[in-house]
Design a protein around this motif. Structure first.
Motif, PDB file in Angstrom:
ATOM      1  N   GLU A  96       0.812  -1.222   0.000  1.00 57.93           N
ATOM      2  CA  GLU A  96       0.000   0.000   0.000  1.00 57.93           C
ATOM      3  C   GLU A  96       0.844   1.270   0.000  1.00 57.93           C
ATOM      4  N   PRO A  97       1.777   1.436   0.938  1.00 58.73           N
ATOM      5  CA  PRO A  97       2.609   2.654   0.881  1.00 58.73           C
ATOM      6  C   PRO A  97       3.511   2.690  -0.355  1.00 58.73           C
ATOM      7  N   SER A  98       3.951   1.526  -0.824  1.00 60.68           N
ATOM      8  CA  SER A  98       4.770   1.482  -2.032  1.00 60.68           C
ATOM      9  C   SER A  98       3.968   1.923  -3.244  1.00 60.68           C
ATOM     10  N   TYR A  99       2.720   1.533  -3.294  1.00 60.65           N
ATOM     11  CA  TYR A  99       1.872   1.902  -4.417  1.00 60.65           C
ATOM     12  C   TYR A  99       1.659   3.410  -4.475  1.00 60.65           C
ATOM     13  N   ASP A 100       1.484   4.023  -3.323  1.00 61.89           N
ATOM     14  CA  ASP A 100       1.299   5.479  -3.286  1.00 61.89           C
ATOM     15  C   ASP A 100       2.534   6.202  -3.836  1.00 61.89           C
ATOM     16  N   LEU A 101       3.703   5.755  -3.431  1.00 62.11           N
ATOM     17  CA  LEU A 101       4.925   6.394  -3.909  1.00 62.11           C
ATOM     18  C   LEU A 101       5.184   6.045  -5.379  1.00 62.11           C
ATOM     19  N   TRP A 102       4.836   4.830  -5.778  1.00 64.79           N
ATOM     20  CA  TRP A 102       4.995   4.428  -7.180  1.00 64.79           C
ATOM     21  C   TRP A 102       4.204   5.353  -8.101  1.00 64.79           C
ATOM     22  N   LYS A 103       2.991   5.689  -7.722  1.00 63.53           N
ATOM     23  CA  LYS A 103       2.179   6.592  -8.544  1.00 63.53           C
ATOM     24  C   LYS A 103       2.851   7.946  -8.698  1.00 63.53           C
ATOM     25  N   ARG A 104       3.426   8.424  -7.633  1.00 63.25           N
ATOM     26  CA  ARG A 104       4.090   9.732  -7.664  1.00 63.25           C
ATOM     27  C   ARG A 104       5.319   9.698  -8.572  1.00 63.25           C
ATOM     28  N   VAL A 105       6.109   8.634  -8.458  1.00 65.93           N
ATOM     29  CA  VAL A 105       7.334   8.523  -9.251  1.00 65.93           C
ATOM     30  C   VAL A 105       7.018   8.353 -10.732  1.00 65.93           C
ATOM     31  N   ILE A 106       6.038   7.525 -11.050  1.00 60.39           N
ATOM     32  CA  ILE A 106       5.682   7.293 -12.447  1.00 60.39           C
ATOM     33  C   ILE A 106       5.161   8.578 -13.089  1.00 60.39           C
ATOM     34  N   LYS A 107       4.408   9.370 -12.359  1.00 66.66           N
ATOM     35  CA  LYS A 107       3.922  10.643 -12.893  1.00 66.66           C
ATOM     36  C   LYS A 107       5.091  11.562 -13.246  1.00 66.66           C
ATOM     37  N   ILE A 108       6.078  11.624 -12.349  1.00 64.44           N
ATOM     38  CA  ILE A 108       7.247  12.473 -12.601  1.00 64.44           C
ATOM     39  C   ILE A 108       7.982  12.008 -13.849  1.00 64.44           C
ATOM     40  N   ASP A 109       8.233  10.706 -13.940  1.00 64.20           N
ATOM     41  CA  ASP A 109       8.974  10.177 -15.086  1.00 64.20           C
ATOM     42  C   ASP A 109       8.180  10.334 -16.379  1.00 64.20           C
ATOM     43  N   LEU A 110       6.873  10.163 -16.311  1.00 71.30           N
ATOM     44  CA  LEU A 110       6.042  10.342 -17.500  1.00 71.30           C
ATOM     45  C   LEU A 110       6.136  11.770 -18.018  1.00 71.30           C
ATOM     46  N   MET A 111       6.105  12.737 -17.113  1.00 68.97           N
ATOM     47  CA  MET A 111       6.194  14.129 -17.536  1.00 68.97           C
ATOM     48  C   MET A 111       7.585  14.476 -18.068  1.00 68.97           C
ATOM     49  N   VAL A 112       8.605  13.766 -17.594  1.00 64.77           N
ATOM     50  CA  VAL A 112       9.940  13.954 -18.176  1.00 64.77           C
ATOM     51  C   VAL A 112       9.940  13.500 -19.628  1.00 64.77           C
TER      52      VAL A 112
END
Length: 439
Positions: A96-112
Motif C-alpha cells: 500500500e505505501p509502495s503503491y502510493d509512492l509508485w504513482k508519484r514517481v511514475i507521474k514524474i517520469d512520465l512528464m519527463v
C-alpha cells in the motif's frame, strides 16, 4: 492573498496547456519543483498538479504543435527503468505505501518523457532551465539571507510536504542548481544582471552551508573542483572561490564546525552509523530478493531480517542504496546507466558546442550540467533524492540540447522573444528592439 495570486496563474497555465503543451510542461515543472501551491492556504488541498498534467497530456494529443517522438538512449533507459519499477511493485513488502509512492514517481517520469517530446527549440530549453533555476532559487536565496542574518545558528529547511522538505535534501537541490545559475550568467550581457546572479549564487551557497548538511558540503567541494577544472581562467576562478568560500565559512558557528568534523569521525556518529546499517540492509535485501523490497523498506520487521543491527531502523539516505534496496540490482543498474549516459551527453555538448559560435551556449550548458551531475553523484551518496524531478530534468536538458545541435536548428529557427510584450507596449518600444529579451 497568496491564493488570489496563484489561482489565476495556475488556471491560465491549465488553459494554455490545451493549446500549447510546452507551456503545460513549464507549469508542471514549476509546480512540481517549487510547489508554490504548498505556500497557499486553500490550493494545497486541490489537485492542481493533476490538472496541469492532464491538460498537458490532452494538449499533446489534440494539438498540431511540433512534437519529437524520437527515442534516444536516455529515453529508452528511462522507460526501461519505469517498466522495471512496474514489475517490482507487486513484489513490494509493504504494497500500500509502495503503491502510493509508485504513482508519484511514475507521474514524474512520465512528464519527463513528455518534456522530451514537446520541447525542441532554444527558446523552450532556455525557459525550461529558467523555471528549474527560479523554482529552487526562491528557497535558496531566501535561505542564504537567513543564514547570513542569523550567523548560521539555525538550519535552512525546504518546503513542507515535498521531496526537498528536509535540510539535507534542500541543500543538495540548492547545490545542484548553482551550476545552472552559472550557465545562465554566462549567457547574460548586462553588467548588473551578471552581478545580481553572482550575489544570488553566493546566497545559494550560504543556504547550502546553513542547512548543516555534511553531504551538501561534500557536494559543494566536488562541484567546485569540477567547475574550476571546466573554467577558462583558472587562476581568477580559484581566487574567487577561495574568497567567497572563506567568507561564508568564517561566519559559521562552532556547532556547524563540530557537525562537519564528524565526517572524519563517522564511526563515532550515530547518524552515520545508522546510514551504514541501512546500506548493509539494502545490500542484504537485494541479494535475497531479485525484485527488491518495494518503495518502502525502512521498516522494523525488514530491518530485523536483513540489517546487521536490527534495532537501528534508519532511512538509507543514499540514492544508490535506496534504489538497490527498493528495486534490486537491475534497478540500480538502470538508474546508474541513465545518469552515466546523461553525463556523457552533456560532455558531448561541451566538446561539440565549441565548433561554431551558434552552439557555444550549448558548450557552456554541457559543462555546467556535468558540474551539477557531479554534485548529485557525490551529495546523493548521502541523501535520498533518487526519484526527484531536477536530476531527470537535467538529463532532459542535455538530450534536448544535443538534439538541437544535431539538427542544426540554428539554421532554421527564427529568434523568438522570451517575453512576448502586449501589442500596445510593443508599439511604444517599436524603436527599441533590445527591450525584448531574445534567446
Amino acid at each position: 492573498m497568496r491564493d488570489l495570486l496563484l489561482a489565476p496563474m495556475l488556471l491560465w497555465i491549465v488553459l494554455r496547456a490545451f493549446r500549447q503543451p510546452w507551456i503545460g510542461v513549464l507549469g508542471w515543472t514549476w509546480l512540481s519543483i517549487m510547489n508554490p501551491h504548498q505556500l497557499s492556504w486553500q490550493l494545497s488541498s486541490l489537485p492542481v498538479a493533476a490538472a496541469i498534467g492532464g491538460a498537458t497530456l490532452l494538449g499533446l494529443l489534440i494539438t498540431k504543435d511540433r512534437k519529437d517522438f524520437s527515442l534516444g538512449r536516455e529515453q529508452i533507459v528511462l522507460m526501461l527503468f519505469m517498466a522495471w519499477m512496474c514489475i517490482t511493485l507487486p513484489f513490494s513488502f509493504l504494497f500500500e505505501p509502495s503503491y502510493d509512492l509508485w504513482k508519484r514517481v511514475i507521474k514524474i517520469d512520465l512528464m519527463v518523457l513528455v518534456t522530451l517530446v514537446v520541447l525542441y527549440s532554444r527558446r523552450h530549453l532556455m525557459l525550461f532551465i529558467w523555471v528549474n533555476v527560479l523554482s529552487i532559487a526562491f528557497y535558496g536565496v531566501k535561505g542564504g539571507a537567513f543564514t547570513i542574518a542569523t550567523g548560521g545558528s539555525f538550519r535552512v529547511w525546504g518546503p513542507t510536504s515535498t521531496y526537498i522538505e528536509g535540510n539535507n535534501e534542500v541543500a543538495l537541490a540548492i547545490v545542484m542548481t548553482i551550476p545552472l545559475m552559472r550557465f545562465l550568467q554566462m549567457q547574460m550581457t548586462g553588467r548588473w544582471s551578471r552581478h545580481a546572479m553572482s550575489v544570488a549564487m553566493a546566497l545559494m551557497a550560504a543556504a547550502a552551508l546553513g542547512s548543516h548538511s555534511r553531504g551538501a558540503l561534500l557536494a559543494i567541494a566536488a562541484m567546485a573542483v569540477v567547475m574550476w577544472w571546466r573554467g577558462n581562467n583558472k587562476l581568477v576562478m580559484a581566487v574567487g572561490m577561495l574568497v567567497v568560500g572563506g567568507a561564508l565559512l568564517s561566519m559559521m558557528p562552532a556547532e556547524w564546525w563540530a557537525r562537519m568534523n564528524t565526517i572524519e569521525t563517522y564511526d563515532q556518529d550515530a547518524s552515520a552509523l545508522g546510514r551504514i546499517n541501512a546500506w548493509w540492509m539494502a545490500w542484504n535485501l537485494a541479494k535475497d530478493n531479485f525484485f527488491g523490497g518495494g518503495f518502502m523498506v525502512s521498516n522494523a520487521a525488514i530491518f530485523a531480517t536483513y540489517a546487521p543491527d536490527p534495532t537501528a531502523v534508519h532511512a538509507a539516505h543514499s540514492i544508490y542504496f535506496m534504489v538497490l534496496g527498493e528495486h534490486g540490482f537491475i534497478g540500480l543498474f538502470l538508474f546508474l546507466l541513465l545518469f552515466c549516459l546523461a553525463f556523457g551527453t552533456a560532455g558531448k555538448l561541451r566538446t561539440q558546442g565549441r565548433r561554431q559560435p551558434e552552439t557555444q551556449w550549448l558548450s557552456d550548458l554541457g559543462a555546467m550540467l556535468q558540474v551539477s551531475f557531479a554534485g548529485y553523484a557525490v551529495g546523493g551518496a548521502f541523501l535520498s533524492l533518487s526519484y526527484w524531478d531536477l536530476p531527470y530534468n537535467m538529463m532532459a536538458m542535455a538530450v534536448i540540447g544535443q538534439r538541437w545541435m544535431a539538427n542544426k536548428a540554428w539554421l532554421k529557427e527564427v529568434p523568438e522573444p522570451l517575453v512576448v510584450l502586449p501589442a500596445w507596449l510593443s508599439r511604444r518600444f517599436k524603436k527599441k528592439p533590445d527591450v525584448a529579451l531574445r534567446t
